[in-house]
Write a protein that holds these residues in place. Sequence first.
Motif, PDB file in Angstrom:
ATOM      1  N   GLY A   1       0.810  -1.209   0.000  1.00 46.85           N
ATOM      2  CA  GLY A   1       0.000   0.000   0.000  1.00 46.85           C
ATOM      3  C   GLY A   1       0.842   1.257   0.000  1.00 46.85           C
ATOM      4  O   GLY A   1       0.531   2.230  -0.699  1.00 46.85           O
ATOM      5  N   ALA A   2       1.929   1.243   0.771  1.00 47.71           N
ATOM      6  CA  ALA A   2       2.828   2.396   0.797  1.00 47.71           C
ATOM      7  C   ALA A   2       3.444   2.637  -0.577  1.00 47.71           C
ATOM      8  O   ALA A   2       3.582   3.786  -1.025  1.00 47.71           O
ATOM      9  CB  ALA A   2       3.916   2.184   1.843  1.00 47.71           C
ATOM     10  N   ALA A   3       3.809   1.558  -1.272  1.00 47.17           N
ATOM     11  CA  ALA A   3       4.381   1.706  -2.607  1.00 47.17           C
ATOM     12  C   ALA A   3       3.354   2.254  -3.599  1.00 47.17           C
ATOM     13  O   ALA A   3       3.676   3.069  -4.466  1.00 47.17           O
ATOM     14  CB  ALA A   3       4.920   0.359  -3.087  1.00 47.17           C
ATOM     15  N   LEU A   4       2.102   1.834  -3.465  1.00 52.20           N
ATOM     16  CA  LEU A   4       1.076   2.272  -4.404  1.00 52.20           C
ATOM     17  C   LEU A   4       0.687   3.736  -4.219  1.00 52.20           C
ATOM     18  O   LEU A   4       0.393   4.434  -5.195  1.00 52.20           O
ATOM     19  CB  LEU A   4      -0.169   1.388  -4.259  1.00 52.20           C
ATOM     20  N   VAL A   5       0.680   4.211  -2.982  1.00 48.39           N
ATOM     21  CA  VAL A   5       0.277   5.608  -2.750  1.00 48.39           C
ATOM     22  C   VAL A   5       1.478   6.544  -2.626  1.00 48.39           C
ATOM     23  O   VAL A   5       1.311   7.752  -2.439  1.00 48.39           O
ATOM     24  CB  VAL A   5      -0.610   5.731  -1.492  1.00 48.39           C
ATOM     25  N   GLY A   6       2.694   5.999  -2.704  1.00 48.68           N
ATOM     26  CA  GLY A   6       3.886   6.837  -2.651  1.00 48.68           C
ATOM     27  C   GLY A   6       4.210   7.362  -1.271  1.00 48.68           C
ATOM     28  O   GLY A   6       4.674   8.496  -1.132  1.00 48.68           O
ATOM     29  N   ALA A   7       3.970   6.541  -0.232  1.00 41.06           N
ATOM     30  CA  ALA A   7       4.258   6.952   1.140  1.00 41.06           C
ATOM     31  C   ALA A   7       5.416   6.135   1.695  1.00 41.06           C
ATOM     32  O   ALA A   7       5.810   5.115   1.125  1.00 41.06           O
ATOM     33  CB  ALA A   7       3.024   6.802   2.022  1.00 41.06           C
ATOM     34  N   ARG A   8       5.932   6.597   2.819  1.00 41.81           N
ATOM     35  CA  ARG A   8       7.084   5.945   3.443  1.00 41.81           C
ATOM     36  C   ARG A   8       6.717   5.224   4.729  1.00 41.81           C
ATOM     37  O   ARG A   8       7.360   4.247   5.107  1.00 41.81           O
ATOM     38  CB  ARG A   8       8.161   7.002   3.727  1.00 41.81           C
TER      39      ARG A   8
ATOM     40  N   GLY B   1       2.761  -1.325  12.499  1.00 41.97           N
ATOM     41  CA  GLY B   1       3.295  -0.099  11.944  1.00 41.97           C
ATOM     42  C   GLY B   1       4.367  -0.349  10.902  1.00 41.97           C
ATOM     43  O   GLY B   1       5.067  -1.362  10.937  1.00 41.97           O
ATOM     44  N   LEU B   2       4.482   0.558   9.957  1.00 39.58           N
ATOM     45  CA  LEU B   2       5.533   0.531   8.940  1.00 39.58           C
ATOM     46  C   LEU B   2       6.366   1.791   9.105  1.00 39.58           C
ATOM     47  O   LEU B   2       5.845   2.910   8.963  1.00 39.58           O
ATOM     48  CB  LEU B   2       4.925   0.471   7.539  1.00 39.58           C
ATOM     49  N   GLY B   3       7.638   1.636   9.423  1.00 40.95           N
ATOM     50  CA  GLY B   3       8.494   2.788   9.656  1.00 40.95           C
ATOM     51  C   GLY B   3       8.185   3.504  10.949  1.00 40.95           C
ATOM     52  O   GLY B   3       8.585   4.659  11.125  1.00 40.95           O
ATOM     53  N   LEU B   4       7.447   2.840  11.840  1.00 43.71           N
ATOM     54  CA  LEU B   4       7.066   3.426  13.126  1.00 43.71           C
ATOM     55  C   LEU B   4       7.494   2.480  14.237  1.00 43.71           C
ATOM     56  O   LEU B   4       7.131   1.293  14.227  1.00 43.71           O
ATOM     57  CB  LEU B   4       5.555   3.653  13.197  1.00 43.71           C
ATOM     58  N   GLY B   5       8.260   2.995  15.187  1.00 41.34           N
ATOM     59  CA  GLY B   5       8.692   2.184  16.310  1.00 41.34           C
ATOM     60  C   GLY B   5       7.615   2.086  17.369  1.00 41.34           C
ATOM     61  O   GLY B   5       6.569   2.741  17.290  1.00 41.34           O
ATOM     62  N   PRO B   6       7.878   1.273  18.403  1.00 39.56           N
ATOM     63  CA  PRO B   6       6.891   1.151  19.498  1.00 39.56           C
ATOM     64  C   PRO B   6       6.556   2.486  20.146  1.00 39.56           C
ATOM     65  O   PRO B   6       5.397   2.733  20.494  1.00 39.56           O
ATOM     66  CB  PRO B   6       7.594   0.200  20.477  1.00 39.56           C
ATOM     67  N   ALA B   7       7.557   3.355  20.300  1.00 37.25           N
ATOM     68  CA  ALA B   7       7.280   4.666  20.898  1.00 37.25           C
ATOM     69  C   ALA B   7       6.385   5.504  19.994  1.00 37.25           C
ATOM     70  O   ALA B   7       5.482   6.209  20.475  1.00 37.25           O
ATOM     71  CB  ALA B   7       8.594   5.401  21.177  1.00 37.25           C
ATOM     72  N   ASP B   8       6.607   5.438  18.671  1.00 41.26           N
ATOM     73  CA  ASP B   8       5.763   6.184  17.730  1.00 41.26           C
ATOM     74  C   ASP B   8       4.315   5.693  17.789  1.00 41.26           C
ATOM     75  O   ASP B   8       3.371   6.492  17.785  1.00 41.26           O
ATOM     76  CB  ASP B   8       6.294   6.036  16.305  1.00 41.26           C
ATOM     77  N   LEU B   9       4.154   4.363  17.849  1.00 46.22           N
ATOM     78  CA  LEU B   9       2.802   3.813  17.948  1.00 46.22           C
ATOM     79  C   LEU B   9       2.135   4.245  19.248  1.00 46.22           C
ATOM     80  O   LEU B   9       0.931   4.517  19.285  1.00 46.22           O
ATOM     81  CB  LEU B   9       2.850   2.286  17.863  1.00 46.22           C
ATOM     82  N   GLY B  10       2.936   4.325  20.316  1.00 45.35           N
ATOM     83  CA  GLY B  10       2.393   4.790  21.587  1.00 45.35           C
ATOM     84  C   GLY B  10       1.909   6.225  21.501  1.00 45.35           C
ATOM     85  O   GLY B  10       0.852   6.567  22.048  1.00 45.35           O
ATOM     86  N   HIS B  11       2.666   7.085  20.825  1.00 47.85           N
ATOM     87  CA  HIS B  11       2.231   8.474  20.646  1.00 47.85           C
ATOM     88  C   HIS B  11       0.934   8.544  19.852  1.00 47.85           C
ATOM     89  O   HIS B  11       0.028   9.323  20.184  1.00 47.85           O
ATOM     90  CB  HIS B  11       3.317   9.282  19.939  1.00 47.85           C
TER      91      HIS B  11
ATOM     92  N   ALA C   1      -6.312   1.063   7.196  1.00 51.60           N
ATOM     93  CA  ALA C   1      -4.888   1.380   7.099  1.00 51.60           C
ATOM     94  C   ALA C   1      -4.743   2.868   6.782  1.00 51.60           C
ATOM     95  O   ALA C   1      -5.608   3.460   6.124  1.00 51.60           O
ATOM     96  CB  ALA C   1      -4.199   0.540   6.021  1.00 51.60           C
ATOM     97  N   VAL C   2      -3.656   3.454   7.256  1.00 52.49           N
ATOM     98  CA  VAL C   2      -3.358   4.849   6.952  1.00 52.49           C
ATOM     99  C   VAL C   2      -1.876   4.947   6.621  1.00 52.49           C
ATOM    100  O   VAL C   2      -1.045   4.282   7.249  1.00 52.49           O
ATOM    101  CB  VAL C   2      -3.721   5.777   8.141  1.00 52.49           C
ATOM    102  N   TRP C   3      -1.571   5.747   5.593  1.00 51.33           N
ATOM    103  CA  TRP C   3      -0.187   5.968   5.202  1.00 51.33           C
ATOM    104  C   TRP C   3       0.137   7.441   5.382  1.00 51.33           C
ATOM    105  O   TRP C   3      -0.703   8.315   5.101  1.00 51.33           O
ATOM    106  CB  TRP C   3       0.033   5.535   3.751  1.00 51.33           C
ATOM    107  N   PHE C   4       1.358   7.718   5.848  1.00 54.54           N
ATOM    108  CA  PHE C   4       1.750   9.074   6.208  1.00 54.54           C
ATOM    109  C   PHE C   4       2.776   9.619   5.208  1.00 54.54           C
ATOM    110  O   PHE C   4       3.693   8.897   4.783  1.00 54.54           O
ATOM    111  CB  PHE C   4       2.352   9.104   7.618  1.00 54.54           C
ATOM    112  N   TYR C   5       2.625  10.899   4.866  1.00 57.15           N
ATOM    113  CA  TYR C   5       3.543  11.599   3.971  1.00 57.15           C
ATOM    114  C   TYR C   5       4.369  12.593   4.782  1.00 57.15           C
ATOM    115  O   TYR C   5       3.853  13.250   5.684  1.00 57.15           O
ATOM    116  CB  TYR C   5       2.773  12.351   2.876  1.00 57.15           C
ATOM    117  N   ASP C   6       5.643  12.689   4.422  1.00 59.52           N
ATOM    118  CA  ASP C   6       6.526  13.629   5.124  1.00 59.52           C
ATOM    119  C   ASP C   6       6.232  15.079   4.739  1.00 59.52           C
ATOM    120  O   ASP C   6       6.515  15.992   5.521  1.00 59.52           O
ATOM    121  CB  ASP C   6       7.993  13.306   4.817  1.00 59.52           C
ATOM    122  N   GLU C   7       5.688  15.275   3.540  1.00 57.81           N
ATOM    123  CA  GLU C   7       5.361  16.615   3.046  1.00 57.81           C
ATOM    124  C   GLU C   7       3.873  16.664   2.704  1.00 57.81           C
ATOM    125  O   GLU C   7       3.250  15.633   2.464  1.00 57.81           O
ATOM    126  CB  GLU C   7       6.203  16.960   1.794  1.00 57.81           C
ATOM    127  N   PRO C   8       3.292  17.866   2.643  1.00 55.88           N
ATOM    128  CA  PRO C   8       1.892  17.974   2.232  1.00 55.88           C
ATOM    129  C   PRO C   8       1.678  17.357   0.855  1.00 55.88           C
ATOM    130  O   PRO C   8       2.486  17.531  -0.063  1.00 55.88           O
ATOM    131  CB  PRO C   8       1.638  19.484   2.215  1.00 55.88           C
TER     132      PRO C   8
END
Length: 459
Positions: free
Chosen positions: A75-82, A101-111, A182-189
């Motif tokens: 999914g990340a590859a298809l929508v161009g997310a990291r 999580g993808l690219g998210l550590g346990p602390a990130d998931l906790g946040h 599922a949700v994918w996050f972009y570093d830029e708008p």
Amino acid sequence: MSAPHLPKVAGIDPEVPVSTQTAAPLREIPAAPGAFIQDRLAGWVSDLTTLHELTERLASTATLDATLDELLHAGAALVGARRGLLVLERAGTTTPSTTLGLGLGPADLGHLETVERSATALGRVLDGPPEAADARDGIATPDLLGDQDLDARHREVATRLGYAASYALPLASEAAGRLGGAVWFYDEPGEPSEKQRHLVGLYARYATEHLARLTELERARADIATVAEELLPSRLPRIPGVRLAARHRTGPQGGGDWYDALPLPDHALGLAVGSVGGSGPSAMAAMGRLRASLRAYAVMEGEDPVAVLSDLELLLRLTEPARTATALFAYCEPAARKVVLAGAGHTPPLVLGDRRCEYVETTLSAPLGMLACWEAPSVEFSPAPGETVLLYTDGLLRRTGDAMDRAFARLHSAAASVPKADRHDPAAVTDHVLRAMLPDGLDRSDSTEDVVVLAAHFD
């Protein structure tokens, strides 16, 4: 008087004057008008090829965890997310939700978990009515930090984790319903294009169907494992002079391998292992009946293993004539370090100590249900202080994939390689043997074989 109308011909308007001029001959071939169409077709073929490759990779996953991981990455590859986050939860069930999580550590998931669910796009996808457009098509948030109505805690977490946009998509289909989101996050708008949304939507619907099948399979396997646990001893007895350890694994379809250890009169101990032919609920039920019958016979006449197996043979013939099974029963007197055992078509025990590692010599016997005179010959031996008697089912040998003679040699080598410091701990002995025999682990999901190992260490 008006002029008569000319007859109409399909595709021709008779009122349009026909030119009397002859078109000039073509002096050069015009450029192909389909260049644009060819580019579009090439793009479609490329997209379909990518989608086909991703769905094939998804279909090759055999476990729920592997499927969820593949879904997040594809999914990340298809929508161009990291980075991305996936939540699997089925409404109307008591099964706890699964978060990955993808690219998210346990602390990130906790946040992320500290953000109110309704304030996130993923939460709206998960909790919104199934017929809502957002629940079907996904939610794009192209500029999170620029949204004046964004929840304050969500803004704080987005700033901390460094993502500026998101795209949330439900994991739902008409047949399976909604399994999660599922949700994918972009570093830029930014946000996925219309084509990207279309492709990831097709992929997500296929993934949902695959997830639904795997979820049902995992639930069935869990139910089978629970039943198998209930049919086997809940705990091993404590008898002076001997220590016990057992390891077992029930195949995904449910099998008939079993073991037992029960205290007998005069501080004696009965040990048994066996296997019922077939797999599935029928084999498991037969295994439960066979084990319960052997326990009763062992209490009444356990000092004579031949009598125990003879009675078991007679019972099997009379009540389940189409069923075959193997069994081994050992009557142990720990104080005298004396073991008398009989086997019906079962693999021989292995004795491991500081000075020897050898199989117990037993007479070859047919399985239960096939004996000619309801009798299995017995053998008596005396384990030395510090020696361990290893009982097992042939599923351990078959799991190696080797021929039986090589599997027996491999088991002997595995037992002989147990470190001296671990030979006085039956649990350490069984764990070492299993690691040596099955490097991929006892719980490998693609194996249909049951495995049982029962170790008795004599002090």
